[in-house]
Scaffold this motif. Structure first.
Motif, PDB file in Angstrom:
ATOM      1  N   MET A 193       0.801  -1.128  -0.154  1.00 41.82           N
ATOM      2  CA  MET A 193       0.065   0.156   0.081  1.00 41.82           C
ATOM      3  C   MET A 193       1.102   1.255   0.068  1.00 41.82           C
ATOM      4  SD  MET A 193      -3.058  -1.271  -0.328  1.00 41.82           S
ATOM      5  CE  MET A 193      -4.009   0.405  -0.257  1.00 41.82           C
ATOM      6  N   VAL A 194       1.995   1.364   1.035  1.00 45.89           N
ATOM      7  CA  VAL A 194       2.745   2.414   0.866  1.00 45.89           C
ATOM      8  C   VAL A 194       3.417   2.718  -0.303  1.00 45.89           C
ATOM      9  CG1 VAL A 194       4.890   3.427   2.015  1.00 45.89           C
ATOM     10  CG2 VAL A 194       3.053   2.323   3.493  1.00 45.89           C
ATOM     11  N   ILE A 195       3.704   1.650  -1.321  1.00 45.97           N
ATOM     12  CA  ILE A 195       4.621   1.607  -2.324  1.00 45.97           C
ATOM     13  C   ILE A 195       3.773   2.283  -3.298  1.00 45.97           C
ATOM     14  CG2 ILE A 195       5.822   0.474  -4.291  1.00 45.97           C
ATOM     15  CD1 ILE A 195       7.015  -1.252  -2.191  1.00 45.97           C
ATOM     16  N   LEU A 196       2.548   1.733  -3.552  1.00 43.86           N
ATOM     17  CA  LEU A 196       1.371   2.283  -4.390  1.00 43.86           C
ATOM     18  C   LEU A 196       1.090   3.701  -4.013  1.00 43.86           C
ATOM     19  CD1 LEU A 196      -0.925  -0.750  -4.955  1.00 43.86           C
ATOM     20  CD2 LEU A 196       0.920   0.092  -6.419  1.00 43.86           C
ATOM     21  N   LEU A 197       0.816   4.273  -2.714  1.00 46.39           N
ATOM     22  CA  LEU A 197       0.636   5.280  -2.359  1.00 46.39           C
ATOM     23  C   LEU A 197       1.503   6.428  -2.829  1.00 46.39           C
ATOM     24  CD1 LEU A 197      -1.448   7.142  -1.114  1.00 46.39           C
ATOM     25  CD2 LEU A 197      -0.189   6.944   1.304  1.00 46.39           C
ATOM     26  N   SER A 198       2.745   6.065  -2.760  1.00 51.77           N
ATOM     27  CA  SER A 198       3.942   6.921  -2.865  1.00 51.77           C
ATOM     28  C   SER A 198       3.976   7.013  -4.543  1.00 51.77           C
ATOM     29  CB  SER A 198       5.337   6.429  -2.659  1.00 51.77           C
ATOM     30  OG  SER A 198       5.712   5.153  -3.121  1.00 51.77           O
ATOM     31  N   ALA A 199       3.580   6.097  -5.203  1.00 54.78           N
ATOM     32  CA  ALA A 199       3.442   6.150  -6.950  1.00 54.78           C
ATOM     33  C   ALA A 199       2.419   7.300  -7.006  1.00 54.78           C
ATOM     34  CB  ALA A 199       3.567   4.765  -7.508  1.00 54.78           C
ATOM     35  N   ILE A 200       1.212   7.088  -6.393  1.00 54.14           N
ATOM     36  CA  ILE A 200       0.263   8.093  -6.876  1.00 54.14           C
ATOM     37  C   ILE A 200       0.579   9.512  -6.439  1.00 54.14           C
ATOM     38  CG2 ILE A 200      -2.362   8.484  -6.238  1.00 54.14           C
ATOM     39  CD1 ILE A 200      -2.502   5.288  -5.930  1.00 54.14           C
ATOM     40  N   VAL A 201       1.147   9.670  -5.217  1.00 55.86           N
ATOM     41  CA  VAL A 201       1.563  10.695  -4.862  1.00 55.86           C
ATOM     42  C   VAL A 201       2.684  11.387  -6.077  1.00 55.86           C
ATOM     43  CG1 VAL A 201       2.767  12.230  -3.223  1.00 55.86           C
ATOM     44  CG2 VAL A 201       1.119  10.577  -2.466  1.00 55.86           C
ATOM     45  N   ALA A 202       3.500  10.804  -6.334  1.00 53.42           N
ATOM     46  CA  ALA A 202       4.449  11.187  -7.430  1.00 53.42           C
ATOM     47  C   ALA A 202       3.771  11.695  -8.508  1.00 53.42           C
ATOM     48  CB  ALA A 202       5.520  10.146  -7.732  1.00 53.42           C
ATOM     49  N   PHE A 203       2.668  10.744  -9.129  1.00 56.83           N
ATOM     50  CA  PHE A 203       1.936  11.267 -10.182  1.00 56.83           C
ATOM     51  C   PHE A 203       1.324  12.651 -10.031  1.00 56.83           C
ATOM     52  CE2 PHE A 203       3.282   7.967 -13.058  1.00 56.83           C
ATOM     53  CZ  PHE A 203       2.455   7.975 -13.906  1.00 56.83           C
ATOM     54  N   ILE A 204       0.537  12.614  -8.695  1.00 55.28           N
ATOM     55  CA  ILE A 204      -0.171  13.865  -8.474  1.00 55.28           C
ATOM     56  C   ILE A 204       0.874  15.109  -8.470  1.00 55.28           C
ATOM     57  CG2 ILE A 204      -1.349  14.954  -6.622  1.00 55.28           C
ATOM     58  CD1 ILE A 204      -2.392  12.370  -5.925  1.00 55.28           C
ATOM     59  N   ILE A 205       1.996  15.027  -7.835  1.00 63.20           N
ATOM     60  CA  ILE A 205       2.843  16.071  -7.833  1.00 63.20           C
ATOM     61  C   ILE A 205       3.476  16.501  -9.218  1.00 63.20           C
ATOM     62  CG2 ILE A 205       5.286  16.888  -7.370  1.00 63.20           C
ATOM     63  CD1 ILE A 205       4.522  15.241  -4.565  1.00 63.20           C
ATOM     64  N   GLY A 206       3.644  15.304 -10.021  1.00 59.47           N
ATOM     65  CA  GLY A 206       4.170  15.536 -11.362  1.00 59.47           C
ATOM     66  C   GLY A 206       3.089  16.016 -12.280  1.00 59.47           C
ATOM     67  N   GLY A 207       1.809  16.063 -11.997  1.00 56.80           N
ATOM     68  CA  GLY A 207       0.589  16.525 -12.758  1.00 56.80           C
ATOM     69  C   GLY A 207       0.458  18.143 -12.336  1.00 56.80           C
ATOM     70  N   LEU A 208       0.634  18.328 -11.087  1.00 54.77           N
ATOM     71  CA  LEU A 208       0.686  19.762 -10.738  1.00 54.77           C
ATOM     72  C   LEU A 208       1.717  20.541 -11.213  1.00 54.77           C
ATOM     73  CD1 LEU A 208      -0.154  19.222  -6.802  1.00 54.77           C
ATOM     74  CD2 LEU A 208      -1.769  20.053  -8.813  1.00 54.77           C
ATOM     75  N   HIS A 209       2.888  20.035 -11.619  1.00 56.84           N
ATOM     76  CA  HIS A 209       3.949  20.871 -12.171  1.00 56.84           C
ATOM     77  C   HIS A 209       4.039  20.750 -13.648  1.00 56.84           C
ATOM     78  CE1 HIS A 209       5.882  21.865  -8.386  1.00 56.84           C
ATOM     79  NE2 HIS A 209       5.632  20.900  -8.053  1.00 56.84           N
ATOM     80  N   GLY A 210       3.034  19.908 -14.395  1.00 63.14           N
ATOM     81  CA  GLY A 210       3.077  19.906 -15.700  1.00 63.14           C
ATOM     82  C   GLY A 210       3.715  19.021 -16.545  1.00 63.14           C
ATOM     83  N   GLN A 211       4.326  18.039 -15.816  1.00 60.27           N
ATOM     84  CA  GLN A 211       5.182  16.988 -16.456  1.00 60.27           C
ATOM     85  C   GLN A 211       4.052  15.984 -17.233  1.00 60.27           C
ATOM     86  OE1 GLN A 211       8.368  17.245 -16.169  1.00 60.27           O
ATOM     87  NE2 GLN A 211       7.976  19.044 -15.152  1.00 60.27           N
ATOM     88  N   PRO A 212       4.887  15.478 -18.165  1.00 64.77           N
ATOM     89  CA  PRO A 212       4.316  14.333 -18.849  1.00 64.77           C
ATOM     90  C   PRO A 212       4.132  13.263 -18.157  1.00 64.77           C
ATOM     91  CG  PRO A 212       6.477  14.570 -19.815  1.00 64.77           C
ATOM     92  CD  PRO A 212       5.906  15.673 -18.927  1.00 64.77           C
ATOM     93  N   LEU A 213       2.874  12.409 -18.149  1.00 60.75           N
ATOM     94  CA  LEU A 213       2.693  11.500 -17.364  1.00 60.75           C
ATOM     95  C   LEU A 213       2.154  10.303 -18.300  1.00 60.75           C
ATOM     96  CD1 LEU A 213       0.582  13.105 -14.349  1.00 60.75           C
ATOM     97  CD2 LEU A 213       3.227  12.577 -14.506  1.00 60.75           C
ATOM     98  N   HIS A 214       2.763   9.211 -18.140  1.00 60.99           N
ATOM     99  CA  HIS A 214       2.537   8.059 -18.833  1.00 60.99           C
ATOM    100  C   HIS A 214       2.243   6.832 -17.992  1.00 60.99           C
ATOM    101  CE1 HIS A 214       3.405  10.197 -22.634  1.00 60.99           C
ATOM    102  NE2 HIS A 214       4.577  10.596 -21.935  1.00 60.99           N
TER     103      HIS A 214
END
Length: 56
Positions: free
Chosen positions: A7-28
């Protein structure tokens, strides 16, 4: 492996995607999978090092 580690590993990946989305990074989708695989790899290395430390 405990379910909390998963759960922690998946949560950290989700948080990384949220932060990347906030900064306008391309997410795949493969970046999400890569983050999860790296998280599991790092956790396995930590487990191996703990076992070696407990033996000595």
């Amino acid at each position: 492996m405990k379910i909390s580690i998963w759960m922690v590993i998946l949560l950290s990946a989700i948080v990384a995607f949220i932060i990347g989305g906030l900064h306008g990074q391309p997410l795949h989708w493969y970046l999400f999978i890569l983050i999860v695989i790296v998280g599991f790899f790092i956790h396995i290395i930590i487990l191996i090092l703990k076992v070696k430390d407990e033996r000595s």
